[in-house]
Design a protein around this motif. Structure first.
Motif, short mmCIF file in Angstrom:
data_model
loop_
_atom_site.label_atom_id
_atom_site.label_comp_id
_atom_site.label_asym_id
_atom_site.label_seq_id
_atom_site.Cartn_x
_atom_site.Cartn_y
_atom_site.Cartn_z
N HIS A 95 0.83 -1.21 0.00
CA HIS A 95 0.00 0.00 0.00
C HIS A 95 0.86 1.26 0.00
N CYS A 96 0.46 2.19 -0.84
CA CYS A 96 1.10 3.50 -0.87
C CYS A 96 0.94 4.16 0.51
N THR A 97 1.99 4.83 0.95
CA THR A 97 1.94 5.40 2.31
C THR A 97 1.09 6.68 2.37
N HIS A 98 0.64 7.17 1.21
CA HIS A 98 -0.20 8.36 1.24
C HIS A 98 -1.60 8.00 1.73
N LEU A 99 -2.39 7.33 0.88
CA LEU A 99 -3.75 6.96 1.28
C LEU A 99 -4.05 5.48 1.05
N GLY A 100 -3.00 4.72 0.84
CA GLY A 100 -3.17 3.26 0.83
C GLY A 100 -3.47 2.61 -0.51
N CYS A 101 -3.38 3.33 -1.61
CA CYS A 101 -3.63 2.71 -2.92
C CYS A 101 -2.55 1.67 -3.23
N ALA A 102 -2.90 0.78 -4.14
CA ALA A 102 -1.91 -0.21 -4.61
C ALA A 102 -1.04 0.45 -5.66
N TYR A 103 0.25 0.38 -5.48
CA TYR A 103 1.19 0.95 -6.46
C TYR A 103 1.78 -0.17 -7.31
N LYS A 104 2.42 0.19 -8.39
CA LYS A 104 3.03 -0.81 -9.29
C LYS A 104 4.45 -0.41 -9.63
N TRP A 105 5.23 -1.39 -10.05
CA TRP A 105 6.58 -1.13 -10.53
C TRP A 105 6.53 -0.87 -12.02
N SER A 106 7.14 0.21 -12.45
CA SER A 106 7.23 0.51 -13.87
C SER A 106 8.63 0.13 -14.35
N ARG A 107 8.70 -0.89 -15.21
CA ARG A 107 10.00 -1.30 -15.76
C ARG A 107 10.61 -0.17 -16.59
N ASP A 108 9.74 0.51 -17.36
CA ASP A 108 10.24 1.58 -18.23
C ASP A 108 10.88 2.71 -17.42
N GLU A 109 10.19 3.12 -16.37
CA GLU A 109 10.69 4.26 -15.58
C GLU A 109 11.59 3.85 -14.44
N GLN A 110 11.64 2.52 -14.15
CA GLN A 110 12.42 2.02 -13.01
C GLN A 110 12.02 2.74 -11.72
N ARG A 111 10.72 2.84 -11.54
CA ARG A 111 10.15 3.51 -10.36
C ARG A 111 8.89 2.77 -9.94
N LEU A 113 5.16 3.44 -9.08
CA LEU A 113 4.23 4.52 -9.37
C LEU A 113 2.88 4.24 -8.72
N CYS A 114 2.35 5.25 -8.04
CA CYS A 114 1.01 5.11 -7.46
C CYS A 114 0.03 5.84 -8.36
N PRO A 115 -1.02 5.16 -8.84
CA PRO A 115 -1.93 5.76 -9.80
C PRO A 115 -2.90 6.78 -9.17
N CYS A 116 -3.04 6.77 -7.87
CA CYS A 116 -4.09 7.60 -7.26
C CYS A 116 -3.77 9.09 -7.26
N HIS A 117 -2.58 9.48 -6.76
CA HIS A 117 -2.26 10.91 -6.67
C HIS A 117 -0.85 11.21 -7.16
N GLY A 118 -0.29 10.26 -7.94
CA GLY A 118 1.02 10.53 -8.54
C GLY A 118 2.21 10.29 -7.64
N GLY A 119 2.07 9.49 -6.62
CA GLY A 119 3.21 9.17 -5.76
C GLY A 119 4.25 8.37 -6.53
N VAL A 120 5.52 8.70 -6.35
CA VAL A 120 6.62 8.01 -7.04
C VAL A 120 7.68 7.64 -6.00
N TYR A 121 8.12 6.37 -6.07
CA TYR A 121 9.16 5.88 -5.15
C TYR A 121 10.27 5.24 -5.98
N ASP A 122 11.49 5.26 -5.44
CA ASP A 122 12.57 4.56 -6.13
C ASP A 122 12.67 3.12 -5.64
N LEU A 123 13.67 2.41 -6.16
CA LEU A 123 13.84 0.99 -5.83
C LEU A 123 14.04 0.76 -4.34
N ASN A 124 14.61 1.77 -3.65
CA ASN A 124 14.82 1.66 -2.21
C ASN A 124 13.59 2.08 -1.41
N GLY A 125 12.52 2.43 -2.11
CA GLY A 125 11.29 2.84 -1.43
C GLY A 125 11.25 4.31 -1.06
#
Ligand code: FES
Length: 165
Positions: A95-111, A113-125
């Motif tokens: 769960h995304c730490t903002h409001l709990g949405c499910a995020y996904k790994w983007s192979r293209d961006e190597q990040r 990505l949370c679809p709900c409000h644009g949260g972005v995390y790196d490989l280290n979280g």
């Protein structure tokens, strides 16, 4: 004689009451104790580690058992597992730490990505962009042979610190 008989009768009754009380307390505790307990942290297998790619997050499923009083339930959760080139393994709560949405790994961006409000995390979280107030939540894990054993915990969303719920 009557007094002695009455005394022995009362003494026997008293001893029976004491024994009954001693036996009843653990029995009552056994019966109602679980109704006060809520257990949500569960250790479960997240599969093998030999087949994990290096530095490419993989979503694995863990089946966790929760106990809420007398109710037992099984839920399947998807956790993110990252095996680093150093051999270190990170396990992230899904769960995304903002409001709990499910995020996904983007192979293209190597990040992540949370679809709900644009949260972005790196490989280290770590948070790279968007509103998440803290990094991805890591979960404790152990290695048992080739098995990854995860202690699944959910955390309060929207808080700046990890607060287990
Ligand atoms: Fe992920 Fe808001 S829930 S950015």
């Amino acid at each position: 004689m009557t007094t002695r008989r009455r005394f022995l009768g009362r003494l026997t009754g008293l001893i029976a009451a004491v024994i009954g009380t001693i036996l009843a307390v653990p029995a009552v505790g056994y019966l109602i104790g679980p109704s006060w307990r809520r257990v949500s942290a569960t250790r479960a297998s997240a599969g093998t580690i030999a087949d994990l790619p290096v530095d490419q997050p993989v979503q694995r499923e863990v089946v966790i058992e929760t106990h809420d009083g007398w109710l037992k339930d099984q839920n399947t959760k998807g956790v993110w597992v990252v095996k680093r080139s150093t051999g270190e393994i990170n396990v992230y709560n899904p769960h995304c730490t903002h409001l709990g949405c499910a995020y996904k790994w983007s192979r293209d961006e190597q990040r992540f990505l949370c679809p709900c409000h644009g949260g972005v995390y790196d490989l280290n979280g770590r948070v790279l962009a968007g509103p998440p107030p803290r990094p991805l939540d890591t979960m404790e894990h152990t290695i048992d042979g080739d098995r990854l054993i995860v202690t699944y915990v959910d955390f309060k969303s929207g808080a700046s610190k990890k607060i287990p719920i």
